[in-house]
Design an enzyme around this catalytic site. Structure first.
Site, PDB file in Angstrom:
ATOM      1  N   LYS A 131       0.789  -1.132  -0.175  1.00 12.05           N
ATOM      2  CA  LYS A 131      -0.001   0.122  -0.062  1.00 12.05           C
ATOM      3  C   LYS A 131       0.776   1.228  -0.011  1.00 12.05           C
ATOM      4  O   LYS A 131       2.031   1.290   0.468  1.00 12.05           O
ATOM      5  CB  LYS A 131      -0.847   0.184   1.547  1.00 12.05           C
ATOM      6  CG  LYS A 131      -0.370   0.125   2.459  1.00 12.05           C
ATOM      7  CD  LYS A 131       0.169   1.243   2.958  1.00 12.05           C
ATOM      8  CE  LYS A 131       0.878   1.054   4.637  1.00 12.05           C
ATOM      9  NZ  LYS A 131       1.700   2.352   4.954  1.00 12.05           N
ATOM     10  N   ASP A 148      -2.291  -2.182  10.169  1.00  9.46           N
ATOM     11  CA  ASP A 148      -2.261  -2.540   8.801  1.00  9.46           C
ATOM     12  C   ASP A 148      -2.566  -3.556   8.151  1.00  9.46           C
ATOM     13  O   ASP A 148      -2.618  -3.716   6.837  1.00  9.46           O
ATOM     14  CB  ASP A 148      -1.041  -1.764   8.294  1.00  9.46           C
ATOM     15  CG  ASP A 148      -0.640  -0.307   8.466  1.00  9.46           C
ATOM     16  OD1 ASP A 148      -1.365   0.447   8.585  1.00  9.46           O
ATOM     17  OD2 ASP A 148       0.571  -0.006   8.126  1.00  9.46           O
TER      18      ASP A 148
HETATM   19  P1  ATP Z   1       3.949  -0.276   7.873  1.00  6.99           P
HETATM   20  O1  ATP Z   1       3.881   0.356   6.729  1.00  6.99           O
HETATM   21  O2  ATP Z   1       2.837  -1.065   8.105  1.00  6.99           O
HETATM   22  O3  ATP Z   1       4.442   0.631   9.149  1.00  6.99           O
HETATM   23  P2  ATP Z   1       6.603  -1.277   6.893  1.00  6.99           P
HETATM   24  O4  ATP Z   1       6.221  -1.308   5.599  1.00  6.99           O
HETATM   25  O5  ATP Z   1       7.309   0.111   7.389  1.00  6.99           O
HETATM   26  O6  ATP Z   1       5.205  -1.360   7.799  1.00  6.99           O
HETATM   27  P3  ATP Z   1       7.206  -3.847   7.213  1.00  6.99           P
HETATM   28  O7  ATP Z   1       8.057  -4.404   6.322  1.00  6.99           O
HETATM   29  O8  ATP Z   1       5.609  -4.222   7.051  1.00  6.99           O
HETATM   30  O9  ATP Z   1       7.331  -2.407   7.551  1.00  6.99           O
HETATM   31  O10 ATP Z   1       7.758  -4.903   8.655  1.00  6.99           O
HETATM   32  C1  ATP Z   1       8.212  -3.924   9.860  1.00  6.99           C
HETATM   33  C2  ATP Z   1       8.807  -4.687  10.735  1.00  6.99           C
HETATM   34  O11 ATP Z   1       7.943  -6.006  10.860  1.00  6.99           O
HETATM   35  C3  ATP Z   1      10.181  -5.718  10.124  1.00  6.99           C
HETATM   36  O12 ATP Z   1      11.234  -4.640  10.209  1.00  6.99           O
HETATM   37  C4  ATP Z   1      10.112  -6.852  10.760  1.00  6.99           C
HETATM   38  O13 ATP Z   1      11.031  -6.697  11.824  1.00  6.99           O
HETATM   39  C5  ATP Z   1       8.776  -7.249  11.164  1.00  6.99           C
HETATM   40  N1  ATP Z   1       8.266  -8.324  10.357  1.00  6.99           N
HETATM   41  C6  ATP Z   1       7.660  -9.224  10.708  1.00  6.99           C
HETATM   42  N2  ATP Z   1       7.359 -10.108   9.649  1.00  6.99           N
HETATM   43  C7  ATP Z   1       7.485  -9.578   8.473  1.00  6.99           C
HETATM   44  C8  ATP Z   1       7.267 -10.017   7.121  1.00  6.99           C
HETATM   45  N3  ATP Z   1       6.934 -10.807   6.957  1.00  6.99           N
HETATM   46  N4  ATP Z   1       7.606  -8.897   6.209  1.00  6.99           N
HETATM   47  C9  ATP Z   1       8.354  -7.920   7.031  1.00  6.99           C
HETATM   48  N5  ATP Z   1       8.555  -7.397   7.964  1.00  6.99           N
HETATM   49  C10 ATP Z   1       8.083  -8.485   8.752  1.00  6.99           C
END
Ligand code: ATP
Length: 296
Positions: free
Chosen positions: A9, A134
């Site tokens: 997203k 999210d």
């Molecule tokens: P958001 O936009 O929802 O704040 P984000 O895109 O910045 O999230 P994500 O990639 O969703 O970040 O993940 C944040 C943290 O969640 C990662 O640093 C990791 O430690 C943990 N995590 C747990 N499972 C997963 C996964 N399957 N993929 C990615 N990160 C994961």
């Protein structure tokens, strides 16, 4: 075996309220799913196991801290069965990129396991909301208004395709760090005025006017992401210099999303951003993309 595709997203509008006593912030946000997808493949196994390939695989734990693992456990508990499943994540969504990749994987794992286990009656959005703020949106996809922590959703009527370039950064930003930096800026009185309601954006989407959509994009977390990662300023500047209608930090960053007039302009911009070396890599995407779906 069940294979599910689940989208990343971009927040077209992210208005962040004051920090609540429970540490969360109330949000008013417009989620927009793009065709940058992770694939979640599940197979019956002796016990729960997880593998990850692709984008950021080396940085991700393959144990109970992974959101896809947690999704399988939560669903199995709700159904009163053993989570005996092997989960493969094939990632294209950057880790800690502000594109809710972990939440997408959790949503994808919920749908994949529910399909594998024949659980037609389980309320997946309710289980998803337990896993994260999210995690509900990737089940729905398209474009939706999010409230509370982002888990209370209302679909936005279908609108014309939007053409994007996504610029990926070398290292992620923790969403918690971005919210703490925003709180710090607000306490210090240096934060920008918070965004109001997304009325102009919703009107521009309904009208199908990309220039008006561009003018109405906004993200209260962007100044915090820029404070944590000052190099993103050069990325945003390069995007508008090379023809984007507008650029913004996606969610808590550091991925930058650039809205382009059409697909051709997006391809030109993607190449220009890589040539300028203002990002690790760039790719063209479009939205609205469908929510999590079983593809085989
Ligand atoms: P958001 O936009 O929802 O704040 P984000 O895109 O910045 O999230 P994500 O990639 O969703 O970040 O993940 C944040 C943290 O969640 C990662 O640093 C990791 O430690 C943990 N995590 C747990 N499972 C997963 C996964 N399957 N993929 C990615 N990160 C994961």
């Amino acid at each position: 075996m069940v294979r599910v595709r689940v989208p990343a997203k971009v927040n077209l509008h992210l208005a962040v309220g004051q920090r609540r006593p429970d540490g969360y912030h109330d949000l008013v946000t417009v989620f927009h799913a793009v065709d940058l997808v992770d694939e979640v493949v599940v197979t019956t196994a002796d016990r729960l196991a997880l593998t990850v390939t692709g984008e950021g695989a080396a940085d991700l734990a393959v144990d109970e801290s992974n959101l896809a693992w947690q999704a399988a456990v939560v669903l199995a508990e709700a159904a009163g069965i053993d989570p005996a499943v092997r989960i493969e994540l094939h990632k294209a969504i950057p880790v800690a990129g502000g594109m809710a990749g972990g939440s997408a994987d959790a949503a994808g794992a919920l749908l994949a396991c529910a399909t594998l286990w024949g659980l037609a009656d389980v309320d997946l959005p309710v289980l998803a909301a337990r896993l994260g703020s999210d995690t509900v949106f990737p089940l729905l996809g398209a474009t939706a208004l999010g409230r509370a922590r982002g888990e209370v959703l209302a679909a936005i009527p279908p609108h014309d395709p939007l053409h994007w370039v996504l610029a990926f950064a070398d290292a992620g930003i923790s969403a918690g760090d971005a919210y703490r930096e925003l709180d710090r800026q607000r306490e210090a009185g240096t934060a920008a005025a918070p965004l109001g309601p997304p009325d102009a954006l919703l009107a521009a989407l309904a009208e199908g006017n990309p220039a008006a959509v561009a003018a109405a994009l906004g993200n209260d977390l962007q100044p915090a992401a820029l404070a944590l990662r000052p190099s993103l300023r050069a990325t945003l500047d390069a995007g508008t210099r090379h023809g984007a209608l507008a650029g913004l930090v996606s969610g808590s960053g550091p991925t930058c999303a650039f809205l382009c007039p059409d697909d051709g302009a997006a391809h030109v911009l993607s190449a220009a951003l890589e040539a300028d070396r203002v990002c690790r890599s760039a790719r063209v995407a479009s939205g609205p993309a469908p929510g999590a779906q079983v593809i085989s």
